[in-house]
Design a protein around this motif. Structure first.
Motif, PDB file in Angstrom:
ATOM      1  N   TRP A  37       0.894  -1.388   0.081  1.00 28.13           N
ATOM      2  CA  TRP A  37       0.089  -0.002  -0.037  1.00 28.13           C
ATOM      3  C   TRP A  37       0.611   1.224   0.033  1.00 28.13           C
ATOM      4  O   TRP A  37       0.306   2.246  -0.605  1.00 28.13           O
ATOM      5  N   GLN A  38       2.163   1.081   0.549  1.00 24.74           N
ATOM      6  CA  GLN A  38       3.075   2.026   0.558  1.00 24.74           C
ATOM      7  C   GLN A  38       3.352   2.799  -0.706  1.00 24.74           C
ATOM      8  O   GLN A  38       3.331   4.014  -1.086  1.00 24.74           O
ATOM      9  N   GLU A  39       3.480   2.026  -1.716  1.00 20.75           N
ATOM     10  CA  GLU A  39       3.706   2.529  -3.187  1.00 20.75           C
ATOM     11  C   GLU A  39       2.455   2.829  -3.749  1.00 20.75           C
ATOM     12  O   GLU A  39       2.434   3.872  -4.768  1.00 20.75           O
ATOM     13  N   MET A  40       1.334   2.136  -3.595  1.00 15.93           N
ATOM     14  CA  MET A  40       0.196   2.582  -4.161  1.00 15.93           C
ATOM     15  C   MET A  40      -0.110   3.792  -3.802  1.00 15.93           C
ATOM     16  O   MET A  40      -0.793   4.490  -4.633  1.00 15.93           O
ATOM     17  N   PHE A  41      -0.321   4.389  -2.510  1.00 14.26           N
ATOM     18  CA  PHE A  41      -0.435   5.536  -2.095  1.00 14.26           C
ATOM     19  C   PHE A  41       0.595   6.574  -2.135  1.00 14.26           C
ATOM     20  O   PHE A  41       0.305   7.928  -2.063  1.00 14.26           O
ATOM     21  N   GLY A  42       1.792   6.309  -2.003  1.00 12.23           N
ATOM     22  CA  GLY A  42       2.986   7.254  -1.847  1.00 12.23           C
ATOM     23  C   GLY A  42       4.183   7.086  -3.078  1.00 12.23           C
ATOM     24  O   GLY A  42       5.075   7.900  -3.046  1.00 12.23           O
ATOM     25  N   GLY A  43       3.824   6.367  -4.037  1.00 13.65           N
ATOM     26  CA  GLY A  43       4.758   6.209  -4.952  1.00 13.65           C
ATOM     27  C   GLY A  43       5.912   5.606  -4.464  1.00 13.65           C
ATOM     28  O   GLY A  43       6.037   4.701  -3.506  1.00 13.65           O
ATOM     29  N   VAL A  44       7.202   5.773  -5.373  1.00 12.53           N
ATOM     30  CA  VAL A  44       8.399   5.026  -4.918  1.00 12.53           C
ATOM     31  C   VAL A  44       8.776   5.536  -3.727  1.00 12.53           C
ATOM     32  O   VAL A  44       8.927   6.643  -3.133  1.00 12.53           O
ATOM     33  N   ASP A  45       9.423   4.608  -2.905  1.00  9.01           N
ATOM     34  CA  ASP A  45       9.720   4.715  -1.553  1.00  9.01           C
ATOM     35  C   ASP A  45      11.349   5.337  -1.666  1.00  9.01           C
ATOM     36  O   ASP A  45      12.097   4.551  -2.061  1.00  9.01           O
ATOM     37  N   THR A  46      11.687   6.290  -1.557  1.00  2.00           N
ATOM     38  CA  THR A  46      12.845   7.277  -1.678  1.00  2.00           C
ATOM     39  C   THR A  46      13.977   6.555  -0.932  1.00  2.00           C
ATOM     40  O   THR A  46      14.938   6.499  -1.277  1.00  2.00           O
ATOM     41  N   THR A  47      13.351   5.988   0.505  1.00  5.09           N
ATOM     42  CA  THR A  47      14.474   5.477   1.251  1.00  5.09           C
ATOM     43  C   THR A  47      14.889   4.209   0.796  1.00  5.09           C
ATOM     44  O   THR A  47      16.436   3.869   0.759  1.00  5.09           O
ATOM     45  N   ILE A  48      14.186   3.213   0.310  1.00  8.41           N
ATOM     46  CA  ILE A  48      14.346   2.171  -0.625  1.00  8.41           C
ATOM     47  C   ILE A  48      15.471   2.336  -1.705  1.00  8.41           C
ATOM     48  O   ILE A  48      16.617   1.770  -1.995  1.00  8.41           O
ATOM     49  N   LEU A  49      14.853   3.489  -2.578  1.00  8.40           N
ATOM     50  CA  LEU A  49      15.429   3.923  -3.714  1.00  8.40           C
ATOM     51  C   LEU A  49      17.015   4.287  -3.444  1.00  8.40           C
ATOM     52  O   LEU A  49      17.717   3.962  -4.425  1.00  8.40           O
ATOM     53  N   LYS A  50      17.227   4.695  -2.199  1.00 12.32           N
ATOM     54  CA  LYS A  50      18.660   5.329  -2.198  1.00 12.32           C
ATOM     55  C   LYS A  50      19.762   3.910  -1.531  1.00 12.32           C
ATOM     56  O   LYS A  50      20.944   4.204  -1.712  1.00 12.32           O
ATOM     57  N   ASP A  51      18.962   3.069  -1.308  1.00 16.29           N
ATOM     58  CA  ASP A  51      19.752   1.787  -0.879  1.00 16.29           C
ATOM     59  C   ASP A  51      20.543   0.820  -2.250  1.00 16.29           C
ATOM     60  O   ASP A  51      19.675   0.187  -3.045  1.00 16.29           O
ATOM     61  N   ASP A  52      21.726   0.777  -2.443  1.00 16.68           N
ATOM     62  CA  ASP A  52      22.294   0.045  -3.685  1.00 16.68           C
ATOM     63  C   ASP A  52      21.963  -1.348  -3.392  1.00 16.68           C
ATOM     64  O   ASP A  52      22.138  -2.168  -4.524  1.00 16.68           O
ATOM     65  N   LYS A  53      21.663  -2.027  -2.274  1.00 15.51           N
ATOM     66  CA  LYS A  53      21.359  -3.429  -2.210  1.00 15.51           C
ATOM     67  C   LYS A  53      19.921  -3.667  -3.058  1.00 15.51           C
ATOM     68  O   LYS A  53      20.054  -4.616  -3.466  1.00 15.51           O
ATOM     69  N   ASN A  63      13.569   8.647 -13.593  1.00 17.22           N
ATOM     70  CA  ASN A  63      12.961   9.162 -14.648  1.00 17.22           C
ATOM     71  C   ASN A  63      11.785   8.470 -14.979  1.00 17.22           C
ATOM     72  O   ASN A  63      10.795   9.552 -15.415  1.00 17.22           O
ATOM     73  N   ALA A  64      11.404   7.397 -14.648  1.00 18.00           N
ATOM     74  CA  ALA A  64      10.146   6.772 -14.968  1.00 18.00           C
ATOM     75  C   ALA A  64       9.180   6.959 -13.995  1.00 18.00           C
ATOM     76  O   ALA A  64       7.946   7.417 -14.125  1.00 18.00           O
ATOM     77  N   PHE A  65       9.586   7.040 -12.901  1.00 17.07           N
ATOM     78  CA  PHE A  65       8.403   7.040 -11.726  1.00 17.07           C
ATOM     79  C   PHE A  65       8.465   8.044 -10.551  1.00 17.07           C
ATOM     80  O   PHE A  65       7.503   8.217  -9.799  1.00 17.07           O
ATOM     81  N   VAL A  66       9.455   8.803 -10.232  1.00 21.88           N
ATOM     82  CA  VAL A  66       9.667  10.033  -9.371  1.00 21.88           C
ATOM     83  C   VAL A  66       9.214  11.294 -10.005  1.00 21.88           C
ATOM     84  O   VAL A  66       9.693  11.726 -10.600  1.00 21.88           O
ATOM     85  N   GLY A  67       8.169  11.767  -9.020  1.00 25.39           N
ATOM     86  CA  GLY A  67       7.924  13.032  -9.164  1.00 25.39           C
ATOM     87  C   GLY A  67       8.156  14.153  -8.422  1.00 25.39           C
ATOM     88  O   GLY A  67       8.919  13.529  -7.113  1.00 25.39           O
ATOM     89  N   LYS A  68       7.733  15.363  -8.286  1.00 26.76           N
ATOM     90  CA  LYS A  68       7.844  16.290  -7.389  1.00 26.76           C
ATOM     91  C   LYS A  68       7.101  16.091  -5.910  1.00 26.76           C
ATOM     92  O   LYS A  68       7.716  16.577  -4.839  1.00 26.76           O
ATOM     93  N   THR A  69       6.033  15.447  -6.003  1.00 27.60           N
ATOM     94  CA  THR A  69       5.328  15.124  -4.875  1.00 27.60           C
ATOM     95  C   THR A  69       4.956  13.486  -4.954  1.00 27.60           C
ATOM     96  O   THR A  69       5.219  12.826  -5.973  1.00 27.60           O
ATOM     97  N   ALA A  70       4.411  13.125  -3.839  1.00 28.16           N
ATOM     98  CA  ALA A  70       3.963  11.776  -3.775  1.00 28.16           C
ATOM     99  C   ALA A  70       2.850  11.414  -4.605  1.00 28.16           C
ATOM    100  O   ALA A  70       3.047  10.449  -5.169  1.00 28.16           O
ATOM    101  N   GLU A  71       2.075  12.396  -4.702  1.00 27.61           N
ATOM    102  CA  GLU A  71       0.786  12.431  -5.606  1.00 27.61           C
ATOM    103  C   GLU A  71       1.397  12.250  -6.906  1.00 27.61           C
ATOM    104  O   GLU A  71       0.781  11.315  -7.977  1.00 27.61           O
ATOM    105  N   GLU A  72       2.369  12.767  -7.543  1.00 27.69           N
ATOM    106  CA  GLU A  72       2.812  12.990  -8.781  1.00 27.69           C
ATOM    107  C   GLU A  72       3.491  11.451  -8.931  1.00 27.69           C
ATOM    108  O   GLU A  72       3.132  10.804 -10.102  1.00 27.69           O
TER     109      GLU A  72
END
Length: 359
Positions: A37-53, A63-72
């Motif tokens: 539900w976190q991605e459904m309502f918040g989009g990409v989880d930037t904390t996970i995105l920052k982890d090289d693992k 480029n594909a999925f990150v916007g300026k806001t969670a809604e975007e």
């Protein structure tokens, strides 16, 4: 006595009118396994995105999925959900807004979850993903027994345990799953998809979700089922492999497939203005400890937290429901039957219908 008889007559006329007002003649239950539900309502989880693992190509995801806001961001990730369902249907499960959807079973993984979705009953005795035939009667089997729906119920899934969950032997429902090839009088597309299935195995799941979808769509176009179950799996499998980028693309692809199927239904006489989609997931994933997003089950906190969506001619356009509330996974089965005018009963204490999904 006369007034009493008139009251009884009005009562039953009211019941008949309520059922007659149902516009839904077809119900599709659609799942994407283990999508949070976190991605459904918040989009990409930037904390996970920052982890090289967990990420192989961060720029590609941005480029594909990150916007300026969670809604975007969430709209870029799940465009059908946010451009169509959020405008014409209903979305539940944004816990940041106090809106909750929970599983009732205590195990928080797939077979118990799908049994709960389809039978409306959280069966504590189903405690593994083993290929054991389900003793519970699902709403699919119940509806297939109704004279008007007999032979008009089918299921397509990526995960190969669904013939057992749906109990295809007892129910008589055709279930195409995993490595099953389509049999019978095949279209050219089915022949091609069979060839791909034989020669291009998925490294993540029992087969590629795109095989499941296009075989399912071909079946729908040929047979015009009135009740259909469709289940994608790659969101769960890529998460287990700790591939966050692939998990996101799998979710985005599933969203595109659901949107494409909705567009097909709105362009087809048998389905246009007569079809309701119920869309959800079978379990959540870890969140508080970010390394646990790859997992689920009793030992991982918060995996009982899920989301659901509905869109159709009898479903008010509430959009994203942000009011405090609580729904449960076991309510889907009875809701699906009620949309078609039936009172689902399988001898178990099933979850009640979701009244807000139907006018």
């Amino acid at each position: 006595m006369k007034q009493y008889c008139q009251s009884i007559l009005i009562f039953f006329l009211g019941l008949n009118l309520a059922f007659a007002q149902n516009k839904t003649e077809n119900v599709f239950i659609i799942t994407t396994d283990g999508f949070r539900w976190q991605e459904m309502f918040g989009g990409v989880d930037t904390t996970i995105l920052k982890d090289d693992k967990f990420v192989r190509n961060r720029d590609r995801i941005k480029n594909a999925f990150v916007g300026k806001t969670a809604e975007e961001s969430r709209k870029k990730l799940m465009p059908f959900m946010w451009d169509t369902v959020a405008k014409e249907g209903q979305l539940y499960g944004n816990r940041w807004a106090g809106n909750k959807v929970n599983v009732m079973n205590p195990y928080w993984f797939s077979y118990p979850g799908y049994n709960e979705i389809l039978s409306g009953y959280a069966d504590d005795s189903i405690n593994s993903n083993d290929k054991m035939y389900n003793k519970n009667i699902t709403v699919l089997e119940f509806l297939n027994k109704q004279p008007k729906l007999k032979g008009k119920v089918a299921a397509y899934s990526t995960w190969d345990v669904f013939p057992y969950i749906i109990n295809d032997k007892r129910s008589g429902i055709p279930v195409n799953s995993g490595k099953d090839l389509v049999q019978g009088n095949l279209t050219e597309k089915e022949q091609m998809l069979n060839e791909i299935l034989k020669n291009y195995p998925s490294l993540a799941s029992d087969r590629h979700d795109f095989i499941t979808y296009y075989l399912a769509k071909e079946y729908i176009q040929k047979n015009k089922p009135k009740v259909f179950f469709l289940s994608f799996d790659e969101t769960d499998e890529f998460a287990h492999e700790a591939k966050y980028d692939e998990y996101l693309f799998a979710a985005n692809t599933a969203d595109k497939f659901i949107g494409d199927l909705w567009s097909y239904c709105q362009s087809t006489t048998e389905y246009k203005g007569k079809t309701t989609f119920l869309i959800l997931t079978d379990h959540g994933r870890g969140d508080k400890i970010k390394s646990q997003w790859t997992s689920h089950g009793q030992k991982v906190s918060d995996c009982y937290q899920i989301w659901m969506a509905a869109i159709g001619p009898d479903t008010p356009a509430l959009g994203e429901v942000k009011t405090e509330g609580q729904l449960f996974q076991n309510q889907i089965a009875k809701t699906a039957a009620k949309l078609l005018g039936y009172e689902f009963d399988n001898g178990k204490p099933v979850g009640r219908e979701i009244n807000s999904v139907k006018n």
